[in-house]
Scaffold this motif. Structure first.
Motif, short mmCIF file in Angstrom:
data_model
loop_
_atom_site.label_atom_id
_atom_site.label_comp_id
_atom_site.label_asym_id
_atom_site.label_seq_id
_atom_site.Cartn_x
_atom_site.Cartn_y
_atom_site.Cartn_z
N PRO A 121 -7.46 -3.38 -6.46
CA PRO A 121 -8.77 -2.54 -6.58
C PRO A 121 -8.69 -1.23 -7.37
O PRO A 121 -9.48 -0.63 -7.66
CB PRO A 121 -9.23 -2.37 -5.15
CG PRO A 121 -7.78 -2.47 -4.38
CD PRO A 121 -7.11 -3.32 -4.89
N MET A 122 -7.45 -0.78 -7.23
CA MET A 122 -7.22 0.40 -8.00
C MET A 122 -7.15 0.51 -9.50
O MET A 122 -7.76 1.13 -10.39
CB MET A 122 -6.31 1.24 -7.33
CG MET A 122 -5.92 2.55 -7.73
SD MET A 122 -4.76 3.72 -6.65
CE MET A 122 -5.15 5.25 -7.20
N ASP A 123 -5.92 -0.15 -9.81
CA ASP A 123 -5.85 -0.41 -11.32
C ASP A 123 -6.18 -1.52 -11.89
O ASP A 123 -5.80 -1.75 -13.28
CB ASP A 123 -4.08 0.07 -11.42
CG ASP A 123 -3.97 1.34 -11.02
OD1 ASP A 123 -4.57 2.23 -11.15
OD2 ASP A 123 -2.92 1.34 -10.32
N VAL B 230 0.87 -1.20 -0.05
CA VAL B 230 -0.08 0.02 -0.09
C VAL B 230 0.67 1.08 -0.01
O VAL B 230 1.91 1.38 0.92
CB VAL B 230 -0.93 0.08 1.12
CG1 VAL B 230 -1.69 1.44 1.28
CG2 VAL B 230 -1.84 -1.11 1.22
N VAL B 231 0.65 2.13 -1.09
CA VAL B 231 1.39 3.36 -1.17
C VAL B 231 0.22 4.46 -1.45
O VAL B 231 -0.43 4.21 -2.34
CB VAL B 231 2.30 3.54 -2.35
CG1 VAL B 231 2.95 4.94 -2.29
CG2 VAL B 231 3.53 2.47 -1.95
N LYS B 232 -0.18 5.17 -0.31
CA LYS B 232 -1.34 5.98 -0.34
C LYS B 232 -1.37 6.82 -1.68
O LYS B 232 -0.62 7.49 -2.37
CB LYS B 232 -1.31 7.20 0.73
CG LYS B 232 -2.71 8.04 0.88
CD LYS B 232 -2.56 8.68 2.01
CE LYS B 232 -3.88 9.61 2.17
NZ LYS B 232 -4.03 10.11 3.60
N ASN B 233 -2.74 6.44 -2.18
CA ASN B 233 -3.13 6.91 -3.40
C ASN B 233 -2.28 6.70 -4.67
O ASN B 233 -2.51 7.36 -5.95
CB ASN B 233 -3.12 8.65 -3.50
CG ASN B 233 -4.11 9.11 -2.45
OD1 ASN B 233 -5.43 8.29 -2.13
ND2 ASN B 233 -4.06 10.39 -1.79
N ALA B 234 -1.71 5.48 -4.50
CA ALA B 234 -0.67 5.35 -5.68
C ALA B 234 -0.83 3.59 -6.03
O ALA B 234 -1.12 3.20 -7.04
CB ALA B 234 0.81 5.76 -5.57
N ASN C 80 -10.55 3.91 3.03
CA ASN C 80 -10.53 5.15 3.87
C ASN C 80 -9.59 6.28 3.27
O ASN C 80 -9.62 7.46 3.88
CB ASN C 80 -9.74 4.56 5.21
CG ASN C 80 -10.60 3.79 6.14
OD1 ASN C 80 -11.80 3.57 5.78
ND2 ASN C 80 -9.87 2.88 7.09
N ASP C 81 -8.82 5.87 2.31
CA ASP C 81 -8.10 7.02 1.60
C ASP C 81 -8.90 7.98 0.57
O ASP C 81 -8.28 8.59 -0.19
CB ASP C 81 -6.76 6.55 0.98
CG ASP C 81 -5.64 5.99 1.66
OD1 ASP C 81 -5.89 6.24 3.27
OD2 ASP C 81 -4.82 5.36 1.34
N GLY C 82 -10.26 7.43 0.63
CA GLY C 82 -11.18 8.42 -0.16
C GLY C 82 -11.51 7.75 -1.45
O GLY C 82 -12.27 8.29 -2.33
N HIS C 83 -11.30 6.52 -1.80
CA HIS C 83 -11.40 5.85 -3.21
C HIS C 83 -12.80 5.25 -3.08
O HIS C 83 -13.12 4.43 -2.13
CB HIS C 83 -10.40 5.00 -3.61
CG HIS C 83 -8.91 5.73 -3.56
ND1 HIS C 83 -8.58 6.35 -5.05
CD2 HIS C 83 -7.98 5.77 -2.81
CE1 HIS C 83 -7.44 6.73 -4.50
NE2 HIS C 83 -7.00 6.31 -3.39
N TYR C 84 -13.46 5.21 -4.17
CA TYR C 84 -14.74 4.65 -4.19
C TYR C 84 -14.60 3.20 -5.07
O TYR C 84 -14.11 3.15 -5.81
CB TYR C 84 -15.77 5.48 -5.15
CG TYR C 84 -17.26 5.07 -5.49
CD1 TYR C 84 -17.73 4.85 -4.49
CD2 TYR C 84 -17.32 4.73 -6.76
CE1 TYR C 84 -19.14 4.28 -4.74
CE2 TYR C 84 -18.64 4.11 -7.11
CZ TYR C 84 -19.45 3.73 -6.01
OH TYR C 84 -20.88 3.39 -6.19
#
Length: 178
Positions: free
Chosen positions: A115-117, A94-98, A162-166
């Protein structure tokens, strides 16, 4: 007759239609190792016995026991084959927002939850990754690995949210090609 043990991957023979694997025997040490059919090394064919024909699958690594062919033929008959089970290692990054990622590594394979990319359902969702893992026959303690993955993925998903991602629940994903 002594049985020879090694690891093999099988393919369907274009000549006989039987499951075959290949080994190379080191001339100096006598060590036997499984090789691909297109390997440059000198090799011998290993044919799965009739009893194993129904259970062999392509591109699965097997722990095999085999006996030499009779009648002066250069090759072996595989009399026992079990899928080789690898220890799985689960790592979270985990690297915040990356980066929000969980990797399950076993053998030379890595299954990723991102879950992000992640572009496909099988990467972007916990259930998609669990479906991939459940199909594997080459992971030791598979149920425990799936449970450990689920815990790690839920932690990463919580941090992601928690970092604000939907996290959409009804998004249409690209499906993985089988």
């Amino acid at each position: 007759m002594d049985r020879i043990k090694t690891k093999l991957k099988f393919t369907k023979s274009t000549v006989s239609g039987s499951w075959v694997g290949f080994i190379s025997i080191n001339t100096k040490t006598g060590k036997i190792k499984g090789v691909r059919e297109d390997s440059e090394e000198p090799k011998c064919v290993c044919i799965a016995s009739r009893e194993l024909e129904a259970v062999i699958e392509p591109d699965v690594l097997y722990d095999v026991q085999m006996i030499p062919m009779t009648n002066n033929r250069r090759g072996f008959i595989v009399v026992a084959a079990e899928p080789h089970a690898f220890e799985a290692k689960i790592t979270s990054t985990v690297v915040k927002n990356a980066i929000y990622k969980v990797e399950v590594k076993f053998g030379n394979k890595t299954i990723i939850y991102d879950p992000m990319d992640g572009e496909r359902f099988s990467i972007r969702t916990i259930s998609g990754v669990i479906k991939q893992l459940a199909k594997r026959k080459d992971i030791k303690n598979l149920l425990l690995v799936i449970e450990d993955f689920r815990k790690a993925a839920n932690i990463v998903l919580t941090v992601f949210q928690n970092d604000g991602h939907y996290v959409p629940t009804n998004k249409v994903y690209k499906t993985a090609k089988a």
